[in-house]
Design a protein around this motif. Structure first.
Motif, mmCIF file in Angstrom:
data_model
loop_
_atom_site.group_PDB
_atom_site.id
_atom_site.type_symbol
_atom_site.label_atom_id
_atom_site.label_comp_id
_atom_site.label_asym_id
_atom_site.label_seq_id
_atom_site.Cartn_x
_atom_site.Cartn_y
_atom_site.Cartn_z
ATOM 1 N N LEU A 163 0.822 -1.207 0.000
ATOM 2 C CA LEU A 163 0.000 0.000 0.000
ATOM 3 C C LEU A 163 0.859 1.262 0.000
ATOM 4 O O LEU A 163 0.571 2.210 -0.724
ATOM 5 C CB LEU A 163 -0.931 0.016 1.216
ATOM 6 N N LEU A 164 1.906 1.263 0.808
ATOM 7 C CA LEU A 164 2.776 2.441 0.848
ATOM 8 C C LEU A 164 3.499 2.653 -0.469
ATOM 9 O O LEU A 164 3.646 3.785 -0.930
ATOM 10 C CB LEU A 164 3.782 2.316 1.996
ATOM 11 N N ARG A 165 3.951 1.571 -1.082
ATOM 12 C CA ARG A 165 4.629 1.698 -2.375
ATOM 13 C C ARG A 165 3.650 2.109 -3.458
ATOM 14 O O ARG A 165 3.970 2.911 -4.319
ATOM 15 C CB ARG A 165 5.294 0.380 -2.759
ATOM 16 N N ALA A 166 2.462 1.546 -3.436
ATOM 17 C CA ALA A 166 1.484 1.804 -4.496
ATOM 18 C C ALA A 166 0.923 3.206 -4.427
ATOM 19 O O ALA A 166 0.537 3.765 -5.444
ATOM 20 C CB ALA A 166 0.355 0.778 -4.429
ATOM 21 N N ASP A 167 0.872 3.800 -3.237
ATOM 22 C CA ASP A 167 0.308 5.137 -3.118
ATOM 23 C C ASP A 167 1.028 6.112 -4.031
ATOM 24 O O ASP A 167 0.398 6.815 -4.824
ATOM 25 C CB ASP A 167 0.393 5.606 -1.668
ATOM 26 N N ASP A 168 2.330 6.150 -3.981
ATOM 27 C CA ASP A 168 3.092 7.041 -4.855
ATOM 28 C C ASP A 168 2.998 6.607 -6.303
ATOM 29 O O ASP A 168 2.814 7.414 -7.200
ATOM 30 C CB ASP A 168 4.567 7.073 -4.442
ATOM 31 N N LEU A 169 3.129 5.309 -6.546
ATOM 32 C CA LEU A 169 3.108 4.799 -7.912
ATOM 33 C C LEU A 169 1.758 5.015 -8.590
ATOM 34 O O LEU A 169 1.698 5.315 -9.769
ATOM 35 C CB LEU A 169 3.455 3.305 -7.924
ATOM 36 N N THR A 170 0.670 4.850 -7.826
ATOM 37 C CA THR A 170 -0.659 5.002 -8.407
ATOM 38 C C THR A 170 -0.882 6.429 -8.876
ATOM 39 O O THR A 170 -1.355 6.660 -9.981
ATOM 40 C CB THR A 170 -1.743 4.572 -7.402
ATOM 41 N N ASP A 171 -0.539 7.401 -8.029
ATOM 42 C CA ASP A 171 -0.681 8.806 -8.428
ATOM 43 C C ASP A 171 0.155 9.104 -9.661
ATOM 44 O O ASP A 171 -0.290 9.762 -10.586
ATOM 45 C CB ASP A 171 -0.272 9.733 -7.287
ATOM 46 N N GLN A 172 1.385 8.614 -9.669
ATOM 47 C CA GLN A 172 2.287 8.841 -10.800
ATOM 48 C C GLN A 172 1.742 8.160 -12.055
ATOM 49 O O GLN A 172 1.740 8.754 -13.133
ATOM 50 C CB GLN A 172 3.671 8.301 -10.460
ATOM 51 N N SER A 173 1.270 6.933 -11.935
ATOM 52 C CA SER A 173 0.746 6.199 -13.092
ATOM 53 C C SER A 173 -0.473 6.880 -13.677
ATOM 54 O O SER A 173 -0.615 6.976 -14.894
ATOM 55 C CB SER A 173 0.387 4.754 -12.703
ATOM 56 N N PHE A 174 -1.361 7.365 -12.808
ATOM 57 C CA PHE A 174 -2.549 8.028 -13.329
ATOM 58 C C PHE A 174 -2.184 9.337 -14.005
ATOM 59 O O PHE A 174 -2.706 9.646 -15.077
ATOM 60 C CB PHE A 174 -3.597 8.262 -12.239
ATOM 61 N N ALA A 175 -1.277 10.084 -13.411
ATOM 62 C CA ALA A 175 -0.850 11.351 -14.024
ATOM 63 C C ALA A 175 -0.222 11.093 -15.395
ATOM 64 O O ALA A 175 -0.496 11.817 -16.364
ATOM 65 C CB ALA A 175 0.132 12.080 -13.111
ATOM 66 N N GLU A 176 0.606 10.059 -15.482
ATOM 67 C CA GLU A 176 1.230 9.708 -16.756
ATOM 68 C C GLU A 176 0.187 9.222 -17.765
ATOM 69 O O GLU A 176 0.278 9.526 -18.953
ATOM 70 C CB GLU A 176 2.314 8.645 -16.557
ATOM 71 N N ALA A 177 -0.802 8.471 -17.295
ATOM 72 C CA ALA A 177 -1.866 8.002 -18.201
ATOM 73 C C ALA A 177 -2.639 9.200 -18.759
ATOM 74 O O ALA A 177 -2.911 9.271 -19.959
ATOM 75 C CB ALA A 177 -2.809 7.044 -17.470
ATOM 76 N N ARG A 178 -2.983 10.135 -17.889
ATOM 77 C CA ARG A 178 -3.715 11.324 -18.345
ATOM 78 C C ARG A 178 -2.885 12.109 -19.348
ATOM 79 O O ARG A 178 -3.385 12.533 -20.397
ATOM 80 C CB ARG A 178 -4.071 12.226 -17.166
ATOM 81 N N LYS A 179 -1.595 12.286 -19.049
ATOM 82 C CA LYS A 179 -0.707 13.042 -19.940
ATOM 83 C C LYS A 179 -0.617 12.372 -21.314
ATOM 84 O O LYS A 179 -0.730 13.036 -22.352
ATOM 85 C CB LYS A 179 0.678 13.133 -19.302
ATOM 86 N N SER A 180 -0.422 11.056 -21.338
ATOM 87 C CA SER A 180 -0.308 10.363 -22.628
ATOM 88 C C SER A 180 -1.645 10.325 -23.356
ATOM 89 O O SER A 180 -1.689 10.373 -24.591
ATOM 90 C CB SER A 180 0.269 8.951 -22.442
ATOM 91 N N PHE A 181 -2.760 10.286 -22.610
ATOM 92 C CA PHE A 181 -4.090 10.343 -23.231
ATOM 93 C C PHE A 181 -4.285 11.683 -23.923
ATOM 94 O O PHE A 181 -4.705 11.756 -25.073
ATOM 95 C CB PHE A 181 -5.178 10.126 -22.172
ATOM 96 N N GLU A 182 -3.955 12.748 -23.201
ATOM 97 C CA GLU A 182 -4.147 14.096 -23.738
ATOM 98 C C GLU A 182 -3.242 14.392 -24.928
ATOM 99 O O GLU A 182 -3.599 15.164 -25.806
ATOM 100 C CB GLU A 182 -3.938 15.131 -22.632
ATOM 101 N N SER A 183 -2.066 13.743 -24.970
ATOM 102 C CA SER A 183 -1.144 13.980 -26.085
ATOM 103 C C SER A 183 -1.240 12.894 -27.161
ATOM 104 O O SER A 183 -0.425 12.864 -28.084
ATOM 105 C CB SER A 183 0.293 14.093 -25.564
ATOM 106 N N CYS A 184 -2.240 12.029 -27.051
ATOM 107 C CA CYS A 184 -2.501 10.968 -28.043
ATOM 108 C C CYS A 184 -1.311 10.022 -28.237
ATOM 109 O O CYS A 184 -1.084 9.515 -29.331
ATOM 110 C CB CYS A 184 -2.931 11.570 -29.373
ATOM 111 N N GLU A 185 -0.551 9.771 -27.174
ATOM 112 C CA GLU A 185 0.552 8.811 -27.215
ATOM 113 C C GLU A 185 0.004 7.475 -26.712
ATOM 114 O O GLU A 185 0.110 7.136 -25.534
ATOM 115 C CB GLU A 185 1.716 9.304 -26.346
ATOM 116 N N TRP A 186 -0.572 6.701 -27.627
ATOM 117 C CA TRP A 186 -1.380 5.546 -27.242
ATOM 118 C C TRP A 186 -0.575 4.385 -26.661
ATOM 119 O O TRP A 186 -1.053 3.678 -25.777
ATOM 120 C CB TRP A 186 -2.261 5.113 -28.407
#
Length: 155
Positions: free
Chosen positions: A64-87
């Motif tokens: 849980l402690l490891r995933a907390d940071d990773l989850t936020d980072q993964s979602f931010a990266e997913a949103r960024k790649s979604f918005e820039s159409c990097e599929w």
């Protein structure tokens, strides 16, 4: 265990180890890096001795402690790649988010992320695009709930 003296030595080390006391102190003072380090040590000691109840609980806390940071980072990266159409990047980040949410039993995010990954693998870009707002909404609701729980714990 075939080596009784070694087992006895490890058991004595476990009983005198300060990891639990230090973890409690770190938890109470919100020193999360120290908390993680001590719980990780407790996980290792209990795993070596096959004290499964402690081992599994410590493992869940570390995850849980490891995933907390990773989850936020993964979602931010997913949103960024979604918005820039990097599929390809989008699929990789959603796949990571899927794995983390599955490990944490956050089923609502896991299932939506799984659907998005499946759609992207099937080259159904429009279907994946259509599901992303649901993933974003679910992620926001879960993040908010976790934040409220953390605030309540600090009171």
């Amino acid at each position: 265990m075939g080596n009784a003296p070694l087992f006895e030595k490890m058991l004595c080390k476990f009983l005198t180890d300060q990891s639990f006391a230090e973890a409690r102190k770190s938890f109470e003072s919100c020193e999360w890096q120290s908390f993680m380090r001590n719980v990780h040590t407790l996980k290792g000691l209990s795993g070596n001795l096959s004290i499964n109840v402690i081992y599994h609980t410590a493992s869940q806390i570390v995850s849980l402690l490891r995933a907390d940071d990773l989850t936020d980072q993964s979602f931010a990266e997913a949103r960024k790649s979604f918005e820039s159409c990097e599929w390809q990047s989008f699929m990789r980040n959603v796949h990571t988010l899927k794995g983390l949410s599955g490990n944490l039993s956050i089923n609502v995010i896991y299932h939506t992320a799984s659907q998005i990954v499946s759609l992207l693998r099937a080259d159904d870009l429009e279907g994946a695009k259509a599901l992303f707002p649901s993933l974003e909404e679910e992620y926001g609701a879960v993040s908010k709930a976790i934040g409220l729980a953390a605030e309540a714990d600090q009171r």
